[in-house]
Design an enzyme around this catalytic site. Structure first.
Site, PDB file in Angstrom:
ATOM      1  N   CYS A  46       1.107  -2.013  -0.017  1.00  0.00           N
ATOM      2  CA  CYS A  46      -0.463  -0.233  -0.636  1.00  0.00           C
ATOM      3  C   CYS A  46       1.184   0.958  -0.256  1.00  0.00           C
ATOM      4  O   CYS A  46       1.939   0.722   0.595  1.00  0.00           O
ATOM      5  CB  CYS A  46      -1.078  -0.423   1.457  1.00  0.00           C
ATOM      6  SG  CYS A  46      -1.369  -1.011   1.112  1.00  0.00           S
ATOM      7  N   ARG A  90       3.724   0.150  -4.958  1.00  0.00           N
ATOM      8  CA  ARG A  90       2.774  -0.529  -3.906  1.00  0.00           C
ATOM      9  C   ARG A  90       1.557  -1.460  -3.326  1.00  0.00           C
ATOM     10  O   ARG A  90       1.620  -1.409  -2.545  1.00  0.00           O
ATOM     11  CB  ARG A  90       3.451   0.587  -2.672  1.00  0.00           C
ATOM     12  CG  ARG A  90       4.916   1.543  -2.706  1.00  0.00           C
ATOM     13  CD  ARG A  90       4.748   2.217  -1.019  1.00  0.00           C
ATOM     14  NE  ARG A  90       4.275   1.484  -0.382  1.00  0.00           N
ATOM     15  CZ  ARG A  90       5.620   1.849   1.166  1.00  0.00           C
ATOM     16  NH1 ARG A  90       6.969   1.615   0.138  1.00  0.00           N
ATOM     17  NH2 ARG A  90       5.422   1.091   1.346  1.00  0.00           N
ATOM     18  N   TRP A 120      -2.520  -2.241  -1.531  1.00  0.00           N
ATOM     19  CA  TRP A 120      -2.885  -3.875  -2.144  1.00  0.00           C
ATOM     20  C   TRP A 120      -3.476  -4.949  -1.453  1.00  0.00           C
ATOM     21  O   TRP A 120      -3.092  -4.482   0.399  1.00  0.00           O
ATOM     22  CB  TRP A 120      -0.655  -3.871  -2.392  1.00  0.00           C
ATOM     23  CG  TRP A 120      -0.343  -5.681  -2.067  1.00  0.00           C
ATOM     24  CD1 TRP A 120      -0.513  -6.045  -3.614  1.00  0.00           C
ATOM     25  CD2 TRP A 120      -0.359  -6.061  -1.561  1.00  0.00           C
ATOM     26  NE1 TRP A 120       0.198  -7.042  -3.217  1.00  0.00           N
ATOM     27  CE2 TRP A 120       0.226  -7.434  -1.890  1.00  0.00           C
ATOM     28  CE3 TRP A 120      -0.592  -6.780  -0.156  1.00  0.00           C
ATOM     29  CZ2 TRP A 120      -0.385  -8.981  -1.562  1.00  0.00           C
ATOM     30  CZ3 TRP A 120       0.129  -8.441   0.405  1.00  0.00           C
ATOM     31  CH2 TRP A 120      -0.234  -8.854  -0.186  1.00  0.00           C
ATOM     32  N   ASN A 153      -1.634   2.188   6.000  1.00  0.00           N
ATOM     33  CA  ASN A 153      -0.722   0.762   5.238  1.00  0.00           C
ATOM     34  C   ASN A 153      -0.372   0.291   7.170  1.00  0.00           C
ATOM     35  O   ASN A 153      -0.074   0.661   7.997  1.00  0.00           O
ATOM     36  CB  ASN A 153       0.464   1.200   5.092  1.00  0.00           C
ATOM     37  CG  ASN A 153       1.566   0.751   4.449  1.00  0.00           C
ATOM     38  OD1 ASN A 153       1.008  -0.704   4.211  1.00  0.00           O
ATOM     39  ND2 ASN A 153       2.698   0.880   4.381  1.00  0.00           N
ATOM     40  N   GLY A 154      -0.126  -1.300   6.390  1.00  0.00           N
ATOM     41  CA  GLY A 154       0.512  -1.970   7.563  1.00  0.00           C
ATOM     42  C   GLY A 154      -1.020  -3.052   8.062  1.00  0.00           C
ATOM     43  O   GLY A 154      -2.406  -3.008   7.334  1.00  0.00           O
ATOM     44  N   GLU A 160      16.883 -16.967  -8.715  1.00  0.00           N
ATOM     45  CA  GLU A 160      16.501 -16.014  -8.978  1.00  0.00           C
ATOM     46  C   GLU A 160      15.841 -15.877 -10.750  1.00  0.00           C
ATOM     47  O   GLU A 160      15.043 -15.295 -10.867  1.00  0.00           O
ATOM     48  CB  GLU A 160      16.845 -14.415  -8.936  1.00  0.00           C
ATOM     49  CG  GLU A 160      17.557 -12.785  -9.405  1.00  0.00           C
ATOM     50  CD  GLU A 160      16.169 -12.189  -8.188  1.00  0.00           C
ATOM     51  OE1 GLU A 160      15.536 -11.926  -8.626  1.00  0.00           O
ATOM     52  OE2 GLU A 160      16.023 -13.929  -7.301  1.00  0.00           O
ATOM     53  N   LYS A 179      11.802 -14.323 -11.001  1.00  0.00           N
ATOM     54  CA  LYS A 179      11.653 -13.083 -11.942  1.00  0.00           C
ATOM     55  C   LYS A 179      10.830 -13.267 -13.313  1.00  0.00           C
ATOM     56  O   LYS A 179       9.871 -13.365 -13.554  1.00  0.00           O
ATOM     57  CB  LYS A 179      13.097 -13.005 -12.981  1.00  0.00           C
ATOM     58  CG  LYS A 179      13.680 -11.569 -11.925  1.00  0.00           C
ATOM     59  CD  LYS A 179      13.556 -10.755 -11.937  1.00  0.00           C
ATOM     60  CE  LYS A 179      13.677 -10.217 -10.318  1.00  0.00           C
ATOM     61  NZ  LYS A 179      13.737 -10.461  -9.634  1.00  0.00           N
ATOM     62  N   GLU A 204       7.636 -14.201 -10.843  1.00  0.00           N
ATOM     63  CA  GLU A 204       6.357 -13.010 -11.303  1.00  0.00           C
ATOM     64  C   GLU A 204       5.925 -11.838 -12.410  1.00  0.00           C
ATOM     65  O   GLU A 204       5.099 -11.084 -12.250  1.00  0.00           O
ATOM     66  CB  GLU A 204       7.986 -12.034 -11.027  1.00  0.00           C
ATOM     67  CG  GLU A 204       8.499 -12.578  -9.366  1.00  0.00           C
ATOM     68  CD  GLU A 204       9.286 -11.389  -9.077  1.00  0.00           C
ATOM     69  OE1 GLU A 204       9.350 -11.284  -7.367  1.00  0.00           O
ATOM     70  OE2 GLU A 204      10.762 -10.763  -9.632  1.00  0.00           O
ATOM     71  N   HIS A 234      17.274 -35.660  -8.988  1.00  0.00           N
ATOM     72  CA  HIS A 234      16.522 -36.300  -7.080  1.00  0.00           C
ATOM     73  C   HIS A 234      15.536 -36.547  -7.117  1.00  0.00           C
ATOM     74  O   HIS A 234      14.623 -35.265  -5.782  1.00  0.00           O
ATOM     75  CB  HIS A 234      17.543 -35.245  -5.635  1.00  0.00           C
ATOM     76  CG  HIS A 234      19.324 -35.878  -6.040  1.00  0.00           C
ATOM     77  ND1 HIS A 234      19.786 -37.635  -5.665  1.00  0.00           N
ATOM     78  CD2 HIS A 234      20.030 -35.057  -6.124  1.00  0.00           C
ATOM     79  CE1 HIS A 234      20.729 -37.210  -5.320  1.00  0.00           C
ATOM     80  NE2 HIS A 234      21.132 -36.045  -5.588  1.00  0.00           N
ATOM     81  N   LYS A 239       5.752  -3.811  -4.477  1.00  0.00           N
ATOM     82  CA  LYS A 239       7.270  -3.617  -4.046  1.00  0.00           C
ATOM     83  C   LYS A 239       7.717  -3.689  -2.775  1.00  0.00           C
ATOM     84  O   LYS A 239       8.906  -4.640  -2.551  1.00  0.00           O
ATOM     85  CB  LYS A 239       7.989  -2.189  -4.718  1.00  0.00           C
ATOM     86  CG  LYS A 239       8.641  -2.211  -4.586  1.00  0.00           C
ATOM     87  CD  LYS A 239       9.800  -2.618  -6.215  1.00  0.00           C
ATOM     88  CE  LYS A 239      11.298  -2.112  -5.691  1.00  0.00           C
ATOM     89  NZ  LYS A 239      12.106  -2.946  -6.802  1.00  0.00           N
TER      90      LYS A 239
END
Length: 599
Positions: A2, A31, A77, A103-104, A473, A477, A480, A496, A594
Site C-alpha cells: 500500500c 506499492r 494492496w 498501511n499495515g 532468482e 523473475k 513474477e 533427485h 514492491k
C-alpha cells in the site's frame, strides 16, 4: 504494501491539492494497485475512491470539484477484503468527520470492531482499517480535540501501521507510524507525507523520516514531530540525492527494462570510493569498526534472500561460518545467536516486515546487526548497528533487477571488508565489471530466446556454486512477471526428483561458468537433453556446453565470483521479453507489490 500520500498547501486551491495527491499516487502505484482513493478536507470531507488502478480514480474525479487545502490519498494492496470500491481507502466515520488511510495490518481489529458495533457504529467495508475512523469518532464524541482523538485511537491499535488522517474543518494532516514507513517532505509552498519518497520527489527533495512511535502534525506553515507522550522530537532534514527524472521511464516501455539497463551505472555507484586498486584495499567505511565475525547469519526475503545465499557462500569461502535464513523462518529461540554473531539483513526497501522482525529479534538477544539496503533513512538503516547502502537509485518496477545486482556487488565488498582479504584479480575484475554488464545488455540474444520459448509449459533453471542462487532468482523473475511456472535448482539436485518433470516442453536454462564446476553442470545438461528438453546455456565459454545447447546466451570472461552476476542479467532479459510477448503487466504483476511491509 500500500502507498500513502498526504499534502497540506500553504496557498490553498482545490486543484493544487488534488493534483498533488494524484501525482503522489502515481508515484506510489508500485506499492499497490488494487484500488485507489483520496480525501480532501475543509470545510467538509469529500472522498473519491475506486477499485482498479489510478486511471479508474481519475475517471471518478473527472468534472468534479473537491474543496480544501489538506488531503490524503491511498493506493491499496489488499489484505483484509478483496479489491472493491467499498474496501478502497480512505475510510470515514459514520458522519464523515474524519477520513483515514492506513498501511499495515491491525491485528486486534476484530475485537475493536465488535466493541464499536456493540455501541452502534456501522461498518461498510471488510477492512481492518475502518476501525480507526470510528475509534477517532468515539474520541470526538467524548469531547476530545482532533489530535487527542487521533492519539487515543492509535494507542488502542496492535500490529503494524502507518496512518494519516484529515478532519472536516481542519487544514491539518495527522500521521503516526509503527513498523510501517512514513516520510515527511518539506516544501516551499506546502508540506507532504508519504510511504516513500517517489510520491513527492517532483515537489521537494528535503525529507524527515519518522521513527516508530512518532506522530506528525502537518499544517500549511509547520511540520511538528512528537513522541507518543506528545513531547516534541528534534528531527533532522535530509536531502535526497536523486530527482524526479531518476524515477521516470526515460523513454523505455517499462520501468523494469529501464532499470535493467541502469545496472552498469548502479554498479559504478556501489563501488565508488569503496575499492582502491592502487592502495590494494576494499573499504566500507560504515563497517570499519567491525572485526572478522565468529559467525554471520543473513536474513532476507525473496530476491534479497537469493543475494543473501550468494553473500553467505562468499564468506564461507573466506573461512567465516555463514548461513542465509529466510527472514520469516528466523527464530532466535531456535537459531544459536549471541553477541559474537553478526546478523546481516538484506532488504531493498529497508522496510520488509519479515526482515525487520528478524533484525529486531537479533538486536534483542545482543547480536550485532548490519543492514544492506538501498533506501537511505529506512527502518533497517536506522535500527541496525551498521548500514551499507547499495546505491542502486530508485527502483519502481515490482520485480527487483538493479537492486539485486547491486546487492550482490555490495556483498562482495562486505565479504572482503569483514575478512580483510584483498584479491587483486577480483578488484581488477570489479574495475571492468560495469563495462562487461553493458556488453551483455548491448549484445544479448535474450529476445530471440524468449520468442522461441514463450509458449513453454514450464521453465527450469540450474546452476552450481555461486550460480545456484542465480538459478533461483532466474526462476523467480520468470514467475513474477510472466505468470508461468518456473523452478530453480542447484544443478546436482535435478536428478533427485525434478528430472521427472522434464519434457520437450520444459526448456532448461543452464548456468555454466568458470569456478562453478562447469563439467558437472555439463553432465546435467546432457541428462535433460537425453529426455528431450531444449537447453539454453548461459556461459562464459569455459566449457564446450555450446555444442549441446539449443541456444546460447554469452557473457564475457570475468572473475569466477562475478560471472553469475553477468549470467543473471541475461536471465532478467529473457523473463522480460517472454512477459512482453505474452502481454503481461510487467511493472505491476498481479497480486504483488514492491515493498512488503506486512508479515
Amino acid at each position: 504494501m500500500c502507498g500513502i500520500i498526504g499534502y497540506v498547501g500553504e496557498n490553498g486551491g482545490d486543484t493544487a491539492v488534488v493534483d498533488v495527491l494524484m501525482d503522489g499516487l502515481s508515484g506510489l502505484e508500485y506499492r499497490g494497485y488494487d484500488s485507489a482513493g483520496i480525501a480532501v478536507a475543509e470545510p467538509s470531507i469529500a472522498v473519491r475512491k475506486r477499485e482498479g488502478d489510478i486511471s479508474a480514480l481519475e475517471e471518478a474525479l473527472h468534472g468534479g470539484k473537491l474543496d480544501g487545502t489538506a488531503g490524503i490519498g491511498h493506493t491499496r494492496w489488499s489484505t483484509h477484503g478483496p479489491p472493491s470500491d467499498v474496501n478502497a481507502h480512505p475510510h470515514t466515520d459514520d458522519e464523515t468527520r474524519v477520513a483515514v488511510v492506513h498501511n499495515g495490518i491491525i491485528e486486534n481489529y476484530r475485537a475493536l470492531r465488535d466493541e464499536l458495533e456493540a455501541v452502534g457504529y456501522r461498518f461498510e467495508s471488510e477492512t481492518d482499517t475502518e476501525v480507526v475512523p470510528h475509534l477517532i469518532a468515539a474520541g470526538l464524541e467524548d469531547g476530545l480535540g482532533c489530535e487527542a482523538a487521533f492519539r487515543q485511537a492509535v494507542a488502542r491499535l496492535e500490529g503494524s501501521y502507518a496512518i494519516a488522517a484529515v478532519f472536516a474543518g481542519s487544514e491539518t494532516v495527522y500521521a503516526a507510524r509503527h513498523e510501517s514507513p512514513l516520510v515527511l517532505g518539506i516544501g516551499e509552498d506546502g508540506h507532504y507525507l508519504a510511504s516513500d519518497v517517489p510520491a513527492f520527489i517532483q515537489y521537494t527533495d528535503r525529507v524527515i523520516y519518522l521513527d516508530d512511535g512518532e506522530f506528525a502534525r502537518i499544517t500549511p506553515e509547520t511540520v511538528t514531530v512528537t513522541d507518543d507522550a506528545g513531547t516534541v522530537v528534534e528531527t533532522s532534514v535530509e536531502t535526497i540525492e536523486w530527482d524526479a527524472d531518476d524515477a521516470g521511464k526515460s523513454g523505455y516501455d517499462h520501468y523494469m527494462l529501464k532499470e535493467i539497463h541502469e545496472q552498469p551505472t548502479a554498479v559504478r555507484q556501489c563501488l565508488r570510493e569503496r575499492v582502491e586498486e592502487l592502495e590494494r584495499s576494499i573499504a566500507v567505511d560504515s563497517l570499519a569498526s567491525l572485526s572478522t565475525p565468529e559467525r554471520v547469519q543473513f536474513v532476507a526475503c525473496g530476491t534479497s534472500y537469493h543475494a543473501a545465499l550468494y553473500g553467505a557462500r562468499l564468506l564461507r569461502e573466506r573461512g567465516v561460518a555463514a548461513t542465509a535464513f529466510l527472514a520469516s523462518e528466523y527464530d532466535t529461540d531456535v537459531v544459536p545467536v549471541d553477541s559474537e554473531t553478526l546478523v546481516i539483513g538484506v532488504t531493498q526497501s529497508g522496510e520488509t516486515a519479515d526482515t525487520m522482525g528478524a533484525l529486531r529479534g537479533a538486536n534483542t538477544v545482543g547480536a550485532r546487526t548490519v543492514a544492506v539496503t538501498n533506501v537511505v533513512g529506512s527502518s533497517a538503516a536506522r535500527e541496525c548497528d551498521h548500514v551499507m547502502y547499495v546505491r542502486a537509485g530508485p527502483e519502481i518496477g515490482v520485480a527487483a533487477t538493479k537492486t539485486f545486482v547491486s546487492q550482490q556487488i555490495a556483498l562482495v565488498l562486505v565479504a572482503s571488508a569483514l575478512t580483510g582479504e584483498y584479491d587483486s584479480q577480483l578488484v581488477s575484475a570489479l574495475r571492468d565489471f560495469s563495462g562487461q554488464l553493458q556488453t551483455v545488455l548491448d549484445e544479448s540474444a535474450a529476445q530471440e530466446v524468449a520468442t522461441a520459448y514463450r509458449d513453454a509449459g514450464a521453465y527450469f533453471f540450474i546452476g552450481r556454486g555461486h550460480n545456484a542462487p542465480v538459478a533461483l532468482e532466474g526462476a523467480l523473475k520468470m514467475k513474477e512477471i510472466t505468470y508461468k511456472h518456473a523452478e530453480g535448482f542447484a544443478a546436482g539436485e535435478l536428478k533427485h526428483g525434478p528430472l521427472a518433470l522434464v519434457t520437450d516442453e520444459t526448456p532448461v536454462f543452464a548456468l555454466v561458468t568458470a569456478g562453478s564446476k562447469p563439467t558437472k553442470t555439463l553432465g546435467n545438461v546432457k541428462e535433460v537433453q537425453t529426455r528431450g528438453a531444449p537447453v539454453v546455456a548461459v556461459t562464459d565459454g569455459c566449457s564446450d556446453v555450446e555444442q549441446y545447447a539449443d541456444h546460447v546466451l554469452e557473457i564475457p570472461e570475468t572473475h569466477p565470483t562475478l560471472a553469475p552476476i553477468l549470467a543473471n542479467v541475461q536471465l532478467q532479459l529473457v523473463s522480460y521479453w517472454v512477459a512482453h510477448e505474452l502481454g503481461r503487466s510487467i511493472d505491476k504483476p498481479r497480486n504483488l507489490a514492491k515493498s512488503v511491509t506486512v508479515e
